[in-house]
Write an enzyme that holds these catalytic residues in place. Structure first.
Site, PDB file in Angstrom:
ATOM      1  N   HIS A 119       0.729  -1.190  -0.028  1.00  0.00           N
ATOM      2  CA  HIS A 119       0.058  -0.067   0.024  1.00  0.00           C
ATOM      3  C   HIS A 119       0.882   1.214  -0.122  1.00  0.00           C
ATOM      4  O   HIS A 119       0.457   2.110  -0.482  1.00  0.00           O
ATOM      5  CB  HIS A 119      -0.924  -0.194   1.122  1.00  0.00           C
ATOM      6  CG  HIS A 119      -2.126  -1.085   0.835  1.00  0.00           C
ATOM      7  ND1 HIS A 119      -3.393  -0.491   1.569  1.00  0.00           N
ATOM      8  CD2 HIS A 119      -2.217  -1.916   0.295  1.00  0.00           C
ATOM      9  CE1 HIS A 119      -4.276  -1.353   1.222  1.00  0.00           C
ATOM     10  NE2 HIS A 119      -3.738  -2.578   0.606  1.00  0.00           N
ATOM     11  N   ASP A 120       2.046   1.136   0.849  1.00  0.00           N
ATOM     12  CA  ASP A 120       2.689   2.614   0.693  1.00  0.00           C
ATOM     13  C   ASP A 120       3.327   2.878  -0.538  1.00  0.00           C
ATOM     14  O   ASP A 120       3.263   3.772  -1.322  1.00  0.00           O
ATOM     15  CB  ASP A 120       4.023   2.183   1.645  1.00  0.00           C
ATOM     16  CG  ASP A 120       4.941   3.585   1.815  1.00  0.00           C
ATOM     17  OD1 ASP A 120       4.188   4.639   1.570  1.00  0.00           O
ATOM     18  OD2 ASP A 120       6.216   3.405   2.017  1.00  0.00           O
ATOM     19  N   GLY A 125       4.161   6.474  -4.335  1.00  0.00           N
ATOM     20  CA  GLY A 125       5.436   5.789  -4.175  1.00  0.00           C
ATOM     21  C   GLY A 125       5.971   5.311  -2.680  1.00  0.00           C
ATOM     22  O   GLY A 125       5.199   5.526  -1.687  1.00  0.00           O
TER      23      GLY A 125
END
Ligand code: HEM
Ligand SMILES: *[C@@H]1O[C@H](CO)[C@@H](O)[C@H](O)[C@H]1NC(C)=O
Ligand SMILES: *[C@@H]1O[C@H](CO)[C@@H](O)[C@H](O)[C@H]1NC(C)=O
Ligand SMILES: *[C@@H]1O[C@H](CO)[C@@H](O)[C@H](O)[C@H]1NC(C)=O
Ligand SMILES: *[C@@H]1O[C@H](CO)[C@@H](O)[C@H](O)[C@H]1NC(C)=O
Ligand SMILES: *[C@@H]1O[C@H](CO)[C@@H](O)[C@H](O)[C@H]1NC(C)=O
Ligand SMILES: CC(=O)N[C@H]1CO[C@H](CO)[C@@H](O)[C@@H]1O
Length: 378
Positions: A119-120, A125
């Protein structure tokens, strides 16, 4: 075999119809549900790569040639600025500190850390934007986005960061901690079978918007064209996409993430659907959690691909991998060879870790992972 193909065909066609129910729980169905995908896959799953050898019914025959073998395995070059051993001179204990923090977490938290890394990287990015908490200056960060539910492991990141700030203040970015933690959780949950070096040197971002989550994270009802497009938007190809989907052999899902899959028009194995229905029926109306991999829920292994083949996966996006002539061979190859898949998983994690990374020019090293350093400075 002919009968089996016919069944596959029917199920594949049914599958394309089943992806339209709402994802009420998390609002996945809100807005503009994508129209049903045109059946781009051939009407009959093509056997060419899999000679019909009589093998145990659920086990795939050997593919020839292994689709993963071409192009030759070239480790993708790390993004500019990222390098293995980045902290060796600056903060030699950095990777060890993260690994110990991850080691101490239970299997659900470890699974959460693998997903957190994904998810990050897919939103703004790999810059630890996923960790930013709501503030007056930014009331709706990513963590309040719709797909955030069940994101877990924040406390592991915070603990590692606190220790690192004590040892080498202002040196280790939260983005690198998230990347190491995702790598280390994969290592532990695979019984150390997935072991790879993670390049580092990411800087932390200062932008985190809930509104960026849905457009960037693939929904559980995505079909292969949509999955491919969303991964391609991050520089990841179909091989990466299929390899990383193996992460759905760990952790859990809320029942509200796959309501369409329990109906009798879904292609899910009926026995599993019945079991899930029972687990998802709550007298209090709570949104229960069920295991992603009904067989080995806490092991990051290639069981996921057997589950795809046996139609024992939760999401339409998982089941979709068996409906495209591009992904079918990759699913079978991963199911047959744990080693091959483990290697591809590691390579794809490294590649994912290079998505839109920040540098000293457009990022910072946060002091605390939940907040940017100077929220009000221009
Ligand atoms: C291919 C597209 C993907 C889709 C559509 C997808 C969707 C989802 C959904 C809907 C959940 C359940 C969330 C919930 O209801 O609590 C989930 C869980 C999970 N996903 Fe994915 N995902 C995808 C790719 C990935 C990738 C690339 C990774 C990591 C490499 C990953 C790792 C996980 C893990 C570990 C969980 C379990 C989390 C936990 O137990 O807390 N997923 N995914
Ligand atoms: C996959 O199927 C599509 C449409 O049926 C076809 O155009 C394409 O050539 C096929 N690709 C492969 C690799 O078989
Ligand atoms: C795992 O650890 C978390 C946080 O320490 C805890 O809330 C959760 O109940 C634990 N889960 C299991 C299955 O032990
Ligand atoms: C599927 O479910 C519907 C509604 O519950 C029912 O009317 C129908 O007979 C079922 N079909 C099959 C094949 O079980
Ligand atoms: C369903 O619930 C039973 C009983 O609590 C549990 O043993 C089982 O693992 C659950 N199944 C899934 C898929 O979560
Ligand atoms: C965020 O980072 C950018 C790039 O370094 C910088 O121009 C901007 O001023 C920062 N914004 C805040 C609120 O710190
Ligand atoms: C873990 C987490 O931060 N969950 C949040 C997800 O978003 C909803 C609102 O959309 C919040 O209420 C949750 O706390």
């Amino acid at each position: 075999m002919a009968a089996k193909l016919a069944v596959l065909t029917v199920l594949a066609l049914l599958g394309s119809v089943s992806c339209q129910s709402g994802y009420g729980g998390y609002g996945y169905g809100d807005g503009n549900p994508t129209p049903p995908p045109p059946p781009t896959y051939p009407p009959t799953p093509s056997p060419p790569t899999y000679p019909p050898t009589p093998s145990p019914p659920t086990y795939p025959p050997t593919p020839s040639p292994p689709p993963y073998s071409s192009p030759p395995p070239t480790p993708s070059p790390p993004a500019a600025g990222l390098r293995v051993g980045y902290y060796d001179g600056k903060c030699p204990g950095a990777e060890g500190v993260v690994r110990e923090a991850v080691r101490g977490a239970n299997a659900s938290i470890k699974a959460g850390l693998v997903r957190m890394f994904f998810h990050d990287c897919f939103v703004e990015g790999c810059d630890a934007s996923v960790l930013l908490k709501p503030t007056d200056a930014n009331r709706q960060p990513e963590m309040l986005g719709i797909p955030n539910l069940s994101l877990r492991g924040f406390e592991v990141i915070d603990a590692a960061k606190a220790k690192l700030e004590a040892e080498c203040p202002g040196v280790v970015s939260c983005a690198d901690i998230v990347a190491f933690a995702g790598r280390d959780a994969s290592y532990f949950l695979s019984g150390s079978a997935i072991s790879f070096a993670m390049p580092a040197g990411r800087y932390d971002g200062n932008v985190s918007l809930a509104s960026k989550t849905l457009p960037n994270l693939p929904p559980p009802f995505a079909d292969v064209p949509r999955l491919k497009a969303m991964f391609a938007a991050k520089g990841l190809d179909t091989v990466d996409m299929v390899a990383l989907s193996g992460a759905h052999s760990i952790g859990s899902s809320h029942c509200s993430s796959f309501p369409d899959r329990l109906s009798n028009t879904s292609d899910m194995d009926r026995t599993l659907a019945a079991k899930l229905k029972a687990n998802c029926t709550s007298p209090t109306g709570s949104d229960n959690l069920v295991a992603q991999d009904y067989k080995t829920p806490d092991q990051l292994d290639n069981e996921y691909y057997m589950n795809v083949i046996n139609r024992k996966v939760l999401f339409a996006s998982d089941a979709a991998l068996l409906k495209s002539n591009e992904t079918i061979p990759l699913v079978y190859a991963a199911a047959i060879s744990p080693k091959l898949w483990q290697r591809k998983f590691g390579e794809a994690m490294v590649k994912m870790g290079a998505v839109e990374v920040k540098t000293a020019a457009n990022g910072e090293i946060r002091k605390v992972c939940g907040f940017i350093n100077n929220p009000y400075s221009g």
